[in-house]
Design an enzyme around this catalytic site. Structure first.
Site, PDB file in Angstrom:
ATOM      1  N   HIS A  61       3.853  -8.305  -5.377  1.00  0.00           N
ATOM      2  CA  HIS A  61       4.232  -7.142  -6.045  1.00  0.00           C
ATOM      3  C   HIS A  61       4.803  -7.763  -7.478  1.00  0.00           C
ATOM      4  O   HIS A  61       5.278  -6.854  -8.067  1.00  0.00           O
ATOM      5  CB  HIS A  61       5.188  -6.539  -5.366  1.00  0.00           C
ATOM      6  CG  HIS A  61       4.832  -5.064  -5.288  1.00  0.00           C
ATOM      7  ND1 HIS A  61       5.064  -4.133  -4.409  1.00  0.00           N
ATOM      8  CD2 HIS A  61       4.231  -4.176  -6.328  1.00  0.00           C
ATOM      9  CE1 HIS A  61       4.708  -2.839  -4.648  1.00  0.00           C
ATOM     10  NE2 HIS A  61       4.186  -2.889  -5.982  1.00  0.00           N
ATOM     11  N   ASP A 112       5.686   1.120  -0.148  1.00  0.00           N
ATOM     12  CA  ASP A 112       6.104  -0.327   0.129  1.00  0.00           C
ATOM     13  C   ASP A 112       7.270  -0.087   1.427  1.00  0.00           C
ATOM     14  O   ASP A 112       7.998   0.788   1.334  1.00  0.00           O
ATOM     15  CB  ASP A 112       6.829  -1.047  -1.006  1.00  0.00           C
ATOM     16  CG  ASP A 112       6.741  -2.372  -1.073  1.00  0.00           C
ATOM     17  OD1 ASP A 112       6.773  -2.870  -0.045  1.00  0.00           O
ATOM     18  OD2 ASP A 112       6.789  -2.822  -2.114  1.00  0.00           O
ATOM     19  N   HIS A 117       9.307  -2.505   1.484  1.00  0.00           N
ATOM     20  CA  HIS A 117      10.604  -3.178   0.636  1.00  0.00           C
ATOM     21  C   HIS A 117      10.816  -2.491  -0.555  1.00  0.00           C
ATOM     22  O   HIS A 117       9.882  -1.878  -1.350  1.00  0.00           O
ATOM     23  CB  HIS A 117      10.089  -4.542   0.430  1.00  0.00           C
ATOM     24  CG  HIS A 117       9.637  -5.221   1.764  1.00  0.00           C
ATOM     25  ND1 HIS A 117       8.235  -5.362   2.030  1.00  0.00           N
ATOM     26  CD2 HIS A 117       9.930  -5.928   2.812  1.00  0.00           C
ATOM     27  CE1 HIS A 117       7.945  -6.018   3.243  1.00  0.00           C
ATOM     28  NE2 HIS A 117       9.123  -6.429   3.668  1.00  0.00           N
ATOM     29  N   ASP A 177      12.037  -4.288  -3.277  1.00  0.00           N
ATOM     30  CA  ASP A 177      11.723  -5.332  -4.239  1.00  0.00           C
ATOM     31  C   ASP A 177      12.541  -4.846  -5.501  1.00  0.00           C
ATOM     32  O   ASP A 177      12.198  -4.882  -6.694  1.00  0.00           O
ATOM     33  CB  ASP A 177      10.291  -5.070  -4.701  1.00  0.00           C
ATOM     34  CG  ASP A 177       9.107  -5.271  -3.646  1.00  0.00           C
ATOM     35  OD1 ASP A 177       9.923  -6.119  -2.667  1.00  0.00           O
ATOM     36  OD2 ASP A 177       8.210  -4.938  -3.826  1.00  0.00           O
ATOM     37  N   HIS A 191       8.595 -11.920  -6.307  1.00  0.00           N
ATOM     38  CA  HIS A 191       7.883 -10.378  -5.901  1.00  0.00           C
ATOM     39  C   HIS A 191       9.113  -9.536  -5.141  1.00  0.00           C
ATOM     40  O   HIS A 191       8.677  -8.426  -4.734  1.00  0.00           O
ATOM     41  CB  HIS A 191       6.809 -10.867  -4.685  1.00  0.00           C
ATOM     42  CG  HIS A 191       7.113 -11.457  -3.497  1.00  0.00           C
ATOM     43  ND1 HIS A 191       7.636 -10.981  -2.724  1.00  0.00           N
ATOM     44  CD2 HIS A 191       6.848 -12.884  -3.339  1.00  0.00           C
ATOM     45  CE1 HIS A 191       7.993 -11.688  -1.593  1.00  0.00           C
ATOM     46  NE2 HIS A 191       7.431 -12.952  -1.986  1.00  0.00           N
ATOM     47  N   ASP A 220       1.742  -1.129  -2.109  1.00  0.00           N
ATOM     48  CA  ASP A 220       1.821  -2.392  -1.406  1.00  0.00           C
ATOM     49  C   ASP A 220       1.120  -2.157   0.033  1.00  0.00           C
ATOM     50  O   ASP A 220       1.582  -1.239   0.797  1.00  0.00           O
ATOM     51  CB  ASP A 220       3.484  -2.997  -1.002  1.00  0.00           C
ATOM     52  CG  ASP A 220       3.362  -4.440  -0.502  1.00  0.00           C
ATOM     53  OD1 ASP A 220       2.439  -4.789   0.169  1.00  0.00           O
ATOM     54  OD2 ASP A 220       4.377  -4.718  -1.259  1.00  0.00           O
ATOM     55  N   GLU A 267      -0.770  -7.408  -2.266  1.00  0.00           N
ATOM     56  CA  GLU A 267      -0.297  -7.980  -1.074  1.00  0.00           C
ATOM     57  C   GLU A 267      -1.437  -8.069   0.158  1.00  0.00           C
ATOM     58  O   GLU A 267      -1.116  -8.454   1.262  1.00  0.00           O
ATOM     59  CB  GLU A 267       0.970  -7.450  -0.306  1.00  0.00           C
ATOM     60  CG  GLU A 267       1.978  -7.381  -1.363  1.00  0.00           C
ATOM     61  CD  GLU A 267       2.787  -8.983  -1.334  1.00  0.00           C
ATOM     62  OE1 GLU A 267       2.178  -9.803  -0.727  1.00  0.00           O
ATOM     63  OE2 GLU A 267       3.662  -8.868  -1.795  1.00  0.00           O
TER      64      GLU A 267
END
Length: 324
Positions: A90, A113, A115, A117, A130, A221, A266
């Site tokens: 990412h 996502d 996450h 990030d 990422h 993602d 991903e």
């Protein structure tokens, strides 16, 4: 690096990737889109790319690659195409969103996502870039992010009100602090369970588009999905989106008519335990992209103006006899 259709907003650009051939088959049949693949971008690792702060990995290489990507996305969008970036991790959103924003400074971002990030180089626990791209893109964090080698070209292009997260369920302590204290809107998987995906999308659009329409950049993602659906990815987290929820997100973004660029990241075939896992993950990614550009679960149909009528007296007579 990209694919494009010449007909207005049916113009699509994307970087070549192992998904490309499936993407062509899936999307060219949707809404009359014609897809052109302009090939892979050529990235090289910068020699002697030492750790920043004894932790952040490959800053010069990632910074250089992101700049190349930003220039390419900028060119694709400037030519009037919708741009799809299909890639690895990412961190590529550093380049794709930066390049997109050069043409549309008022764009907004939907980040799907597991996450956030949004670690900074000073809060990251892993050193992986990422896990940090959003912190470089936000103006509010500009004084919290040091200048990394290879990143001098990058300027923050988003405000905290320009981004909404969907699907979060693995957030680091510093990321949680940033989300809460900087007022960044997010919907965790608990929120998806609590409100339902329809309400989540309504609130997302109210937040981003309530004051007026503007271009949407979708950064998706594949690990937003539950690992049972997308096992061939690097950082799977249990309890993710269902297939139906993921498709609903894509369909609703398409229905706005405002999708201008997207990332799909991903998908990693090397991490599938079997060919079946690899295929399942790649096919899911193709479905996400195709749904963003018009594929629906009702089926993707050609334009149908009217039903055909009998063209000969015999057909009319036969139809009359059946009615009698």
């Amino acid at each position: 690096m990209q694919t494009c259709t010449p007909q207005g907003k049916d113009s699509i650009c994307l970087p070549k990737h192992h998904l490309s051939f499936s993407f062509f088959r899936g999307v060219e049949q949707v809404g009359g889109c014609q897809v052109y693949d302009l090939g892979d971008l050529d990235f090289t690792q910068v020699p002697n790319d030492e750790l920043y702060n004894n932790l952040v990995k490959y800053p010069r290489s990632v910074g250089s690659a992101s700049q190349v990507l930003a220039d390419t996305v900028n060119g694709a969008v400037a030519a009037g195409h919708s741009c799809i970036t299909i890639g690895g991790d990412h961190s590529l959103a550093l380049g794709s969103i930066s390049g997109h924003s050069r043409q549309y400074p008022d764009l907004c971002v939907i980040w799907v996502d597991a996450h956030a990030d949004i670690n900074t180089p000073l809060t990251t626990l892993s050193g992986n870039l990422h896990g940090q791209p959003v912190s470089f893109l936000l103006r509010e964090l500009q004084d919290k992010v040091p200048l990394l080698p290879g990143f001098s070209w990058l300027k923050p292009c988003l405000s905290q009100s320009d981004i909404v997260y969907i699907g979060l369920r693995d957030v680091d302590p510093a990321e949680h602090y940033i989300l809460k204290n900087y007022g960044i809107r997010y919907f965790s998987m608990r929120d998806v369970d609590r409100f339902g995906i329809q309400k989540v999308m309504e609130r997302t659009f109210d937040h981003l588009l309530g004051r007026g329409q503007r271009p949407i950049h979708l950064s998706f993602d594949i690990d937003a999905f539950d690992p049972a659906l997308a096992p061939a990815t690097g950082t799977p987290v249990l309890g993710g989106l269902t297939y139906r929820e993921g498709m609903y997100i894509s369909e609703e973004i398409h229905n706005t008519g405002l999708l201008s660029a997207m990332d799909l990241v991903e998908v990693n075939p090397l991490l599938g335990a079997s060919q079946e896992e690899v295929n399942a993950t790649a096919n899911l990614a193709v479905d996400v992209i195709a749904s963003c550009f018009g594929q629906t679960r009702e089926g993707a149909h050609i334009v149908f103006d009217d039903l055909p009528k009998p063209s000969s007296p015999d057909e009319s007579d036969s139809e009359e006899q059946v009615r009698m």
